[in-house]
Motif scaffolding. Structure first.
Motif, PDB file in Angstrom:
ATOM      1  N   VAL A   1       6.807 -18.940   6.096  1.00  0.00           N
ATOM      2  CA  VAL A   1       6.500 -19.530   4.791  1.00  0.00           C
ATOM      3  C   VAL A   1       7.800 -19.676   4.013  1.00  0.00           C
ATOM      4  O   VAL A   1       8.574 -18.718   3.902  1.00  0.00           O
ATOM      5  CB  VAL A   1       5.506 -18.650   4.009  1.00  0.00           C
ATOM      6  N   TRP A   2       8.016 -20.866   3.475  1.00  0.00           N
ATOM      7  CA  TRP A   2       9.215 -21.108   2.654  1.00  0.00           C
ATOM      8  C   TRP A   2       8.775 -21.566   1.276  1.00  0.00           C
ATOM      9  O   TRP A   2       7.978 -22.491   1.141  1.00  0.00           O
ATOM     10  CB  TRP A   2      10.097 -22.178   3.293  1.00  0.00           C
ATOM     11  N   ARG A   3       9.276 -20.872   0.251  1.00  0.00           N
ATOM     12  CA  ARG A   3       8.928 -21.206  -1.123  1.00  0.00           C
ATOM     13  C   ARG A   3      10.194 -21.255  -1.979  1.00  0.00           C
ATOM     14  O   ARG A   3      11.143 -20.491  -1.758  1.00  0.00           O
ATOM     15  CB  ARG A   3       7.968 -20.168  -1.720  1.00  0.00           C
TER      16      ARG A   3
ATOM     17  N   ASP B   1       5.041 -21.348 -13.538  1.00  0.00           N
ATOM     18  CA  ASP B   1       6.366 -20.888 -13.938  1.00  0.00           C
ATOM     19  C   ASP B   1       6.639 -21.436 -15.333  1.00  0.00           C
ATOM     20  O   ASP B   1       6.330 -22.609 -15.606  1.00  0.00           O
ATOM     21  CB  ASP B   1       7.414 -21.415 -12.950  1.00  0.00           C
ATOM     22  N   PRO B   2       7.191 -20.635 -16.245  1.00  0.00           N
ATOM     23  CA  PRO B   2       7.396 -21.125 -17.613  1.00  0.00           C
ATOM     24  C   PRO B   2       8.216 -22.401 -17.695  1.00  0.00           C
ATOM     25  O   PRO B   2       7.992 -23.230 -18.587  1.00  0.00           O
ATOM     26  CB  PRO B   2       8.138 -19.960 -18.284  1.00  0.00           C
ATOM     27  N   GLU B   3       9.147 -22.583 -16.765  1.00  0.00           N
ATOM     28  CA  GLU B   3      10.004 -23.767 -16.810  1.00  0.00           C
ATOM     29  C   GLU B   3       9.466 -24.912 -15.967  1.00  0.00           C
ATOM     30  O   GLU B   3       9.452 -26.066 -16.404  1.00  0.00           O
ATOM     31  CB  GLU B   3      11.415 -23.412 -16.328  1.00  0.00           C
ATOM     32  N   ARG B   4       8.991 -24.612 -14.767  1.00  0.00           N
ATOM     33  CA  ARG B   4       8.585 -25.665 -13.825  1.00  0.00           C
ATOM     34  C   ARG B   4       7.083 -25.949 -13.840  1.00  0.00           C
ATOM     35  O   ARG B   4       6.642 -26.905 -13.227  1.00  0.00           O
ATOM     36  CB  ARG B   4       8.975 -25.271 -12.401  1.00  0.00           C
ATOM     37  N   GLY B   5       6.293 -25.114 -14.493  1.00  0.00           N
ATOM     38  CA  GLY B   5       4.846 -25.293 -14.408  1.00  0.00           C
ATOM     39  C   GLY B   5       4.373 -24.906 -13.020  1.00  0.00           C
ATOM     40  O   GLY B   5       4.790 -23.898 -12.464  1.00  0.00           O
ATOM     41  N   ASP B   6       3.493 -25.743 -12.435  1.00  0.00           N
ATOM     42  CA  ASP B   6       2.987 -25.442 -11.097  1.00  0.00           C
ATOM     43  C   ASP B   6       3.803 -26.112 -10.001  1.00  0.00           C
ATOM     44  O   ASP B   6       3.443 -26.036  -8.822  1.00  0.00           O
ATOM     45  CB  ASP B   6       1.516 -25.835 -10.967  1.00  0.00           C
ATOM     46  N   ARG B   7       4.898 -26.763 -10.365  1.00  0.00           N
ATOM     47  CA  ARG B   7       5.756 -27.397  -9.347  1.00  0.00           C
ATOM     48  C   ARG B   7       6.360 -26.311  -8.454  1.00  0.00           C
ATOM     49  O   ARG B   7       6.977 -25.364  -8.939  1.00  0.00           O
ATOM     50  CB  ARG B   7       6.871 -28.205 -10.011  1.00  0.00           C
ATOM     51  N   VAL B   8       6.190 -26.468  -7.160  1.00  0.00           N
ATOM     52  CA  VAL B   8       6.676 -25.457  -6.237  1.00  0.00           C
ATOM     53  C   VAL B   8       6.921 -26.097  -4.879  1.00  0.00           C
ATOM     54  O   VAL B   8       6.254 -27.066  -4.500  1.00  0.00           O
ATOM     55  CB  VAL B   8       5.652 -24.299  -6.107  1.00  0.00           C
ATOM     56  N   GLN B   9       7.897 -25.565  -4.167  1.00  0.00           N
ATOM     57  CA  GLN B   9       8.059 -25.900  -2.753  1.00  0.00           C
ATOM     58  C   GLN B   9       7.312 -24.826  -1.963  1.00  0.00           C
ATOM     59  O   GLN B   9       7.661 -23.645  -2.048  1.00  0.00           O
ATOM     60  CB  GLN B   9       9.535 -25.910  -2.351  1.00  0.00           C
ATOM     61  N   HIS B  10       6.284 -25.228  -1.250  1.00  0.00           N
ATOM     62  CA  HIS B  10       5.501 -24.264  -0.473  1.00  0.00           C
ATOM     63  C   HIS B  10       5.179 -24.912   0.867  1.00  0.00           C
ATOM     64  O   HIS B  10       4.214 -25.662   1.006  1.00  0.00           O
ATOM     65  CB  HIS B  10       4.214 -23.890  -1.213  1.00  0.00           C
ATOM     66  N   LEU B  11       6.024 -24.655   1.849  1.00  0.00           N
ATOM     67  CA  LEU B  11       5.876 -25.234   3.176  1.00  0.00           C
ATOM     68  C   LEU B  11       5.736 -24.113   4.199  1.00  0.00           C
ATOM     69  O   LEU B  11       6.382 -23.066   4.089  1.00  0.00           O
ATOM     70  CB  LEU B  11       7.085 -26.107   3.529  1.00  0.00           C
ATOM     71  N   VAL B  12       4.885 -24.350   5.200  1.00  0.00           N
ATOM     72  CA  VAL B  12       4.614 -23.355   6.230  1.00  0.00           C
ATOM     73  C   VAL B  12       4.845 -23.996   7.596  1.00  0.00           C
ATOM     74  O   VAL B  12       4.306 -25.068   7.887  1.00  0.00           O
ATOM     75  CB  VAL B  12       3.166 -22.841   6.131  1.00  0.00           C
ATOM     76  N   PHE B  13       5.635 -23.331   8.426  1.00  0.00           N
ATOM     77  CA  PHE B  13       5.985 -23.840   9.753  1.00  0.00           C
ATOM     78  C   PHE B  13       5.531 -22.834  10.811  1.00  0.00           C
ATOM     79  O   PHE B  13       5.762 -21.636  10.676  1.00  0.00           O
ATOM     80  CB  PHE B  13       7.495 -24.048   9.868  1.00  0.00           C
ATOM     81  N   THR B  14       4.912 -23.347  11.883  1.00  0.00           N
ATOM     82  CA  THR B  14       4.482 -22.515  13.001  1.00  0.00           C
ATOM     83  C   THR B  14       5.030 -23.101  14.293  1.00  0.00           C
ATOM     84  O   THR B  14       4.979 -24.313  14.508  1.00  0.00           O
ATOM     85  CB  THR B  14       2.946 -22.440  13.081  1.00  0.00           C
TER      86      THR B  14
ATOM     87  N   LEU C   1      16.363 -25.402   5.045  1.00  0.00           N
ATOM     88  CA  LEU C   1      15.550 -25.812   3.900  1.00  0.00           C
ATOM     89  C   LEU C   1      16.274 -25.532   2.584  1.00  0.00           C
ATOM     90  O   LEU C   1      16.253 -26.361   1.665  1.00  0.00           O
ATOM     91  CB  LEU C   1      14.201 -25.087   3.936  1.00  0.00           C
ATOM     92  N   ASP C   2      16.907 -24.379   2.483  1.00  0.00           N
ATOM     93  CA  ASP C   2      17.653 -24.061   1.260  1.00  0.00           C
ATOM     94  C   ASP C   2      18.767 -25.068   1.010  1.00  0.00           C
ATOM     95  O   ASP C   2      19.076 -25.396  -0.150  1.00  0.00           O
ATOM     96  CB  ASP C   2      18.250 -22.653   1.355  1.00  0.00           C
ATOM     97  N   SER C   3      19.357 -25.588   2.078  1.00  0.00           N
ATOM     98  CA  SER C   3      20.445 -26.559   1.918  1.00  0.00           C
ATOM     99  C   SER C   3      19.944 -27.897   1.387  1.00  0.00           C
ATOM    100  O   SER C   3      20.739 -28.719   0.929  1.00  0.00           O
ATOM    101  CB  SER C   3      21.161 -26.771   3.254  1.00  0.00           C
TER     102      SER C   3
END
Length: 380
Positions: free
Chosen positions: A238-240, A320-333, A346-348
């Motif tokens: 899981v990457w967030r 999140d107070p700044e981003r709201g519900d915007r999120v990176q939420h990806l799952v790899f198997t 992904l961080d790059s």
């Protein structure tokens, strides 16, 4: 009381047939209905109705347009309504490549609710074939399983949707090692779905399912995604992140992310599209990126009452107070995923601190390779 209806889906015909036969044996007075779609591209469908004694009726159905939607609307629903008064249980034996969601939502309709109640959606899987089939990227047309003329779906894509939507999975066939491997794979791909065998099927005559809740389990904004896990060689990562993604760098990383994972999905946002919730879906090397609507943070609060409670809850959990519900939420198997390398890749793709400080005006000027894909899908 409305007659219970159970859907049995699955690409593996022998496993599906075994599950259907067991349901008929377990529930005296039940009947199964099946539409053979081998000739659907020519507007012809063969319908059969059977019980434990054998085939009760067959008919050729001719459709104005050869597709699953037409088959369900013009023949399956009327047949179910007709059979309901004299049946203890109705079993819908779906054709190989039919995805159960569209049929479930058609059965759970206002006009049939007094007569039919959808009680289970099962996907039958061949324990020997499933672990390999989830990696197969052949088009359905090449393996003889299209569900309509011009069906462009892929085998692994359909299998993933069949097993992720189901309320229960049914394993059949294979030896002990096949069964063990299948259970390990399914624990990563569909961790919330109970796994059964043909000879120990779940109850299917209880309360009606809510297809809205089933949809929320798989829809991008509310999907119950898998979690970090490792079982022998099978790895789920899981990457967030809260930071926006750079569209160009992410686009360049797509091939590596997709080729080295078997299944990936989730929601994300690009710096160039801060208001759009984007859905990532890939399986067996085939990737799809789609606009799944706005983030709640991009909507006026008055509009929040128009979205489902599940969507509001998902947003609240990610708020999140700044981003709201915007999120990176990806799952790899995938097998033997290099977690550290995947995270670094992904961080790059995220904006650097300097790029973040430049602000939205600078972000909107980035070249966005996803624009052509998203615009094309919007126009389809």
């Amino acid at each position: 009381m409305p007659t219970p209806v159970v859907l049995v889906a699955g690409l593996h015909g022998a496993a599906r047939t075994a599950a259907v036969e067991q349901l008929l044996a377990d529930h005296p007075g039940s009947v199964a209905i099946h539409h053979d779609l081998r000739e659907v591209t020519h507007g012809r469908v063969q319908r059969s109705v059977r019980d434990t004694t054998g085939v009760l009726d067959t008919a050729e159905v001719r459709l104005a347009h050869g597709c699953v939607t037409c088959t369900v609307r013009e023949d399956l629903l009327p047949q179910l309504v007709m059979l309901a008064p004299r049946s203890a249980l109705l079993v819908v034996d779906l054709w190989d490549s039919v995805e159960p969601r569209s049929v479930a939502e058609a059965v759970d309709c206002d006009e049939a609710r007094d007569v039919l109640r959808l009680t289970a959606v099962l996907t039958a899987l061949d324990a020997e074939d499933m672990p390999e089939d989830i990696t197969r990227g052949e088009p359905l047309s090449e393996v003889g399983k299209p569900a309509a003329a011009g069906d462009r779906r892929y085998l692994a894509e359909v299998l993933a949707r069949q097993l992720e939507y189901a309320t229960g999975l049914v394993l059949h066939g294979g030896d002990e090692d096949d069964q063990d491997l299948s259970r390990r794979v399914l624990a990563h791909l569909a961790p919330i779905s109970p796994i059964h065998t043909v000879h120990a099927l779940p109850p299917v005559t209880g309360a009606a399912l809510c297809t809205g809740e089933l949809a929320e389990r798989v829809d991008p904004a509310t999907a119950q995604l898998p979690y970090d896990a490792q079982t022998d060689e099978i790895v789920t990562m899981v990457w967030r992140s809260r930071r926006p993604l750079h569209p160009g760098r992410l686009f360049e990383a797509v091939d590596e992310l997709v080729v080295e994972s078997v299944r990936a999905r989730g929601r994300f946002w690009l710096a160039t599209r801060p208001d759009q919730l984007l859905a990532w879906d890939s399986v067996a090397g085939i990737v799809s990126v789609e606009d799944a609507g706005p983030w709640l943070a991009a909507l006026p609060e008055a509009a929040w009452d128009l979205v489902s409670p599940a969507r509001r809850l998902a947003a609240a959990l990610d708020w999140d107070p700044e981003r709201g519900d915007r999120v990176q939420h990806l799952v790899f198997t995938g097998p033997d995923l290099d977690i550290d390398r995947f995270r670094a890749l992904l961080d790059s793709c995220l904006l650097t601190e300097a790029e973040e400080r430049a602000g939205l005006d600078a972000w909107t000027r980035y070249d966005d390779p996803f624009a052509a894909i998203l615009t094309l899908r919007e126009n389809v």
